[in-house]
Design an enzyme around this catalytic site. Structure first.
Site, short mmCIF file in Angstrom:
data_model
loop_
_atom_site.label_atom_id
_atom_site.label_comp_id
_atom_site.label_asym_id
_atom_site.label_seq_id
_atom_site.Cartn_x
_atom_site.Cartn_y
_atom_site.Cartn_z
N GLU A 174 75.24 65.71 22.76
CA GLU A 174 76.55 65.28 23.84
C GLU A 174 77.52 64.70 22.80
O GLU A 174 77.59 63.84 22.29
CB GLU A 174 76.08 64.40 24.75
N GLU A 197 63.82 68.12 27.10
CA GLU A 197 65.04 68.42 26.72
C GLU A 197 65.43 68.07 25.34
O GLU A 197 64.98 67.02 24.76
CB GLU A 197 65.94 67.53 27.77
N ARG A 211 67.50 45.98 23.18
CA ARG A 211 66.79 46.94 24.14
C ARG A 211 65.14 46.76 24.18
O ARG A 211 64.65 47.31 25.07
CB ARG A 211 67.28 48.40 23.78
N ASP A 255 69.16 67.50 23.36
CA ASP A 255 70.53 67.10 23.56
C ASP A 255 71.62 66.96 22.34
O ASP A 255 71.34 66.06 21.59
CB ASP A 255 70.62 65.97 24.41
N TRP A 299 81.01 55.58 31.28
CA TRP A 299 80.14 55.09 30.28
C TRP A 299 80.38 55.75 28.87
O TRP A 299 80.13 55.23 27.90
CB TRP A 299 78.53 55.58 30.47
N ARG A 305 65.46 58.12 23.32
CA ARG A 305 65.29 57.99 21.71
C ARG A 305 66.81 58.64 21.39
O ARG A 305 67.01 59.62 20.61
CB ARG A 305 64.39 59.36 21.86
N GLU A 306 67.91 57.87 21.60
CA GLU A 306 69.28 58.17 21.26
C GLU A 306 69.32 57.66 19.76
O GLU A 306 69.09 56.86 19.36
CB GLU A 306 70.06 57.43 22.27
N HIS A 322 75.96 62.23 20.23
CA HIS A 322 75.05 61.64 20.75
C HIS A 322 73.72 62.67 20.75
O HIS A 322 73.96 63.67 21.16
CB HIS A 322 75.49 61.28 22.28
N THR A 323 72.64 62.11 20.42
CA THR A 323 71.73 63.10 20.23
C THR A 323 70.55 62.28 21.21
O THR A 323 70.18 61.17 21.15
CB THR A 323 71.24 63.61 18.92
N ASN A 324 69.41 63.35 21.63
CA ASN A 324 68.45 62.60 22.42
C ASN A 324 67.31 63.80 22.46
O ASN A 324 67.57 64.85 22.47
CB ASN A 324 68.69 62.05 23.68
N GLY A 338 81.49 52.24 26.17
CA GLY A 338 80.88 51.68 27.53
C GLY A 338 81.48 51.77 28.60
O GLY A 338 80.96 51.26 29.70
#
Length: 267
Positions: free
Chosen positions: A79, A75, A253, A77, A169, A103-104, A92-94, A173
């Site tokens: 968003e 995928e 994280r 992304d 979210w 991998r945001e 937002h990319t991934n 958040g």
């Protein structure tokens, strides 16, 4: 033409207008909406002009992405996470490969994405994925399979887009929720182009040996494309001035160190 290239897959709020030139997605209390491409692609340069939900868009997500199917899906992304009036969207990319994402990278854009259409592009070839906003590269993810890192290159993907309620979210958040008095929320799409390898009947249209070939892969410059010095400078400018989250720098994280691809030059 959206009639030719896409099909509406869910939600009563999706509509095609102007003889197929424009598609709109709506979100209201009854639900969101979405569409997908009729064709599958294995590598390509995909462009879509999008005008995002204006005004109060907190809690909404407009997703635009490539994806395969199955438990070990790939995928790529975009968003767009909405916000309260006057505050910027978060882009937002991934990148997922073999079902693994995390991998945001997130950005605040240097323009207002709600007042007009802007072009969001994905260049995907066997060596790299590049995300663009108005032809400015904002992120590159290289093929680092020699390090044991999976890269999306074997599974054909369709193009998907949806507008949906993610207020658990999406905005700060999840602290700020959708306010339904501003509904319906509407995102608009136009000027889709795909200079891409179409996957059909187990073969790629870019394979000149395929009975389904419709183009010469030698003419597809994006298959070998890499960023030149000027484009790399633009990407560094975006990273320095507009990136607001990078998974490679999230020590909470990843307390034992960032993922392996972060320790090499992935740009």
């Amino acid at each position: 033409n959206f009639y030719d290239d896409f099909e509406i897959t869910w939600g009563h709020g999706a509509k095609i207008h102007d003889n197929g030139k424009v598609l709109t997605l709506n979100l209201d209390k009854s639900g969101g909406s979405g569409f997908q491409s009729k064709k599958e692609y294995l590598f390509g340069k995909i462009d879509m002009r999008i005008k995002l939900v204006p005004g109060y868009s907190a809690g909404t997500v407009t997703a635009y992405y490539l994806s395969s199917k199955g438990a070990n899906w790939d995928e790529i992304d975009f968003e767009f996470l909405g916000n309260v009036t006057g505050e910027p969207y978060t882009l937002h990319t991934n990148v997922f490969s073999q079902g693994n994402g995390d991998r945001e990278r997130q950005f605040h854009l240097w323009f207002d994405p709600t007042t007009d259409f802007h072009t969001y592009s994905i260049l995907w070839n066997p060596k790299r994925v590049i995300f663009y906003a108005d032809d400015v590269p904002i992120r590159e993810f290289k093929n680092l399979e020699y390090l044991g890192i999976p890269f999306p290159k074997k599974q054909p993907m369709r193009i998907y887009s949806s507008l949906w309620n993610a207020d658990s979210w999406a905005t700060q958040g999840g602290r700020i929720k959708i306010d339904w008095k501003y509904a319906p929320f509407t995102a608009s799409y136009s000027n889709f182009t795909a200079d891409a390898c179409i996957w059909a009947f187990g073969a790629s249209s870019c394979d000149t040996n395929s009975p389904y070939s419709n183009s010469n892969s030698k003419t597809k410059v994006w298959l070998r494309h890499e960023l030149d010095i000027a484009k790399k400078r633009k990407m560094r400018w975006v990273e320095k001035n507009h990136m607001v989250y990078d998974y490679c720098k999230d020590h909470k994280r990843f307390p034992h160190g960032p993922p392996l691809e972060c320790s090499v030059d992935n740009n």
